[in-house]
Design an enzyme around this catalytic site. Structure first.
Site: not given
Length: 334
Positions: A60, A133, A166
């Site tokens: 990321e 995300k 993440c």
């Protein structure tokens, strides 16, 4: 199994390389262009050094960095697909590899914040998976919550790939969603600093174990004059054990051999600890087929749009004000 510096393609399965890309210090669009060139150069060099590698993963923020003063500006945002993803596609086609890349994506609705996006490109140069995300790292990240769900695509060596970004990896329900849709290799790309290093390792293992799937995870590495990013690329077996563990070195390439068929076989043949099956078939020894309603209140409330914690009214932080984002529903950074 882990890779002892393996360079060749395994007879079954595939070889993966996760790049602990140095955290980029980005102040201008030229810096982003430089990062893209560096990523492409690294992809080709990795393929040359590991001729059997079929999947190369970048973390990321490796494309656009983490300049929080500018990361919402139009100058720093990209489109997916766009000319930059075309460069990545060309590189994957030339190197004949699958690639995973991170893009901060301009929202098609200019009144809303950008998306934090990951893509998988196949060896023919096609984007075969696009993921936005779902769980931005609140309250720091200003990204708009993803709207594409958790897609799964075919990958090398019999794999079915999904990508989380993440903080997504801290949400066990998201890993379960990927597995429920058939994923047997769950990729996690991250830009975490050292505050959650231990939790990173823990959740990579638990996501694998709870769902009988491999996890391949890689983080940025190095110092950006504010935080240190820990690297720590990790490949976990479907039984939750760590096969390969990277260190804190920028530019470290974490490689490992993955055998998706072994995860598939475990899902088919295990009785004890086949927990992804047991969730929807509890008590199947006593009751034919088991009980299909797990009886979990939070799942029912979430589905009904009524999810609320007992302590929610007393929580201190529920918007982005602490990091300069007073949540109004409007667009920041224009």
């Amino acid at each position: 199994m882990g890779s002892i510096g393996s360079m060749g393609k395994p007879i079954e399965g595939f070889l993966v390389a996760a790049i602990q890309f140095p955290v980029p210090i980005v102040n201008s669009r030229k810096d982003i262009d430089h990062n893209i060139e560096s990523i492409i150069r690294t992809l080709h060099a990795t393929k040359a050094g590991y001729p059997g590698v079929e999947l190369i993963i970048f973390p990321e923020y490796s494309t656009q960095g983490l300049n929080t003063a500018k990361w919402l500006s139009e100058e720093f945002l990209l489109d997916v697909p766009g000319k930059e993803t075309e460069l990545y596609a060309k590189a994957c086609k030339e190197a004949k590899v699958y690639g995973v890349f991170s893009i901060m994506e301009r929202n098609p609705d200019s009144n809303k914040n950008p998306y934090n996006t990951a893509i998988i490109i196949d060896p023919q140069g096609k984007i075969i998976l696009k993921y936005r995300k779902l769980f931005p790292w609140n309250p720091i990240e200003p990204w708009y919550p993803g709207d594409l769900g958790m897609p799964v695509c075919e990958g090398p060596g019999g794999s079915k790939l999904a990508v989380c970004i993440c903080h997504d990896g801290m949400i066990p329900e998201l890993a379960r969603e990927a597995a429920y849709k058939g994923c047997n290799v769950y990729i996690r790309i991250s830009g975490y600093s050292t505050q959650v290093n231990d939790q990173w390792i823990l959740t990579n293992r638990s996501n694998a174990w709870h769902n009988l799937m491999y996890t391949v995870s890689v983080n940025l590495a190095g110092y950006d004059n504010v935080f240190y990013y820990f690297g720590e690329g990790q490949i976990c077996n479907f039984d939750g054990t760590t096969l390969v563990q990277g260190h804190r070195n920028p530019w470290e390439i974490v490689t490992g051999e993955i055998y998706p068929k072994m995860a598939d076989n475990a899902r088919l043949s295990w009785g004890l600890e086949n927990n992804i099956y047991n969730l929807g078939h509890r008590g199947y020894v006593a009751k034919p087929g088991g009980e299909h309603d797990a009886g979990l209140t939070y799942i029912k409330d979430l589905a009904a749009g009524k999810y609320k914690l007992p302590w929610e009214d007393h929580m201190k932080i529920k918007d982005g004000s602490i990091y300069g984002y007073p949540t109004t529903g409007g667009r920041f950074g224009k």
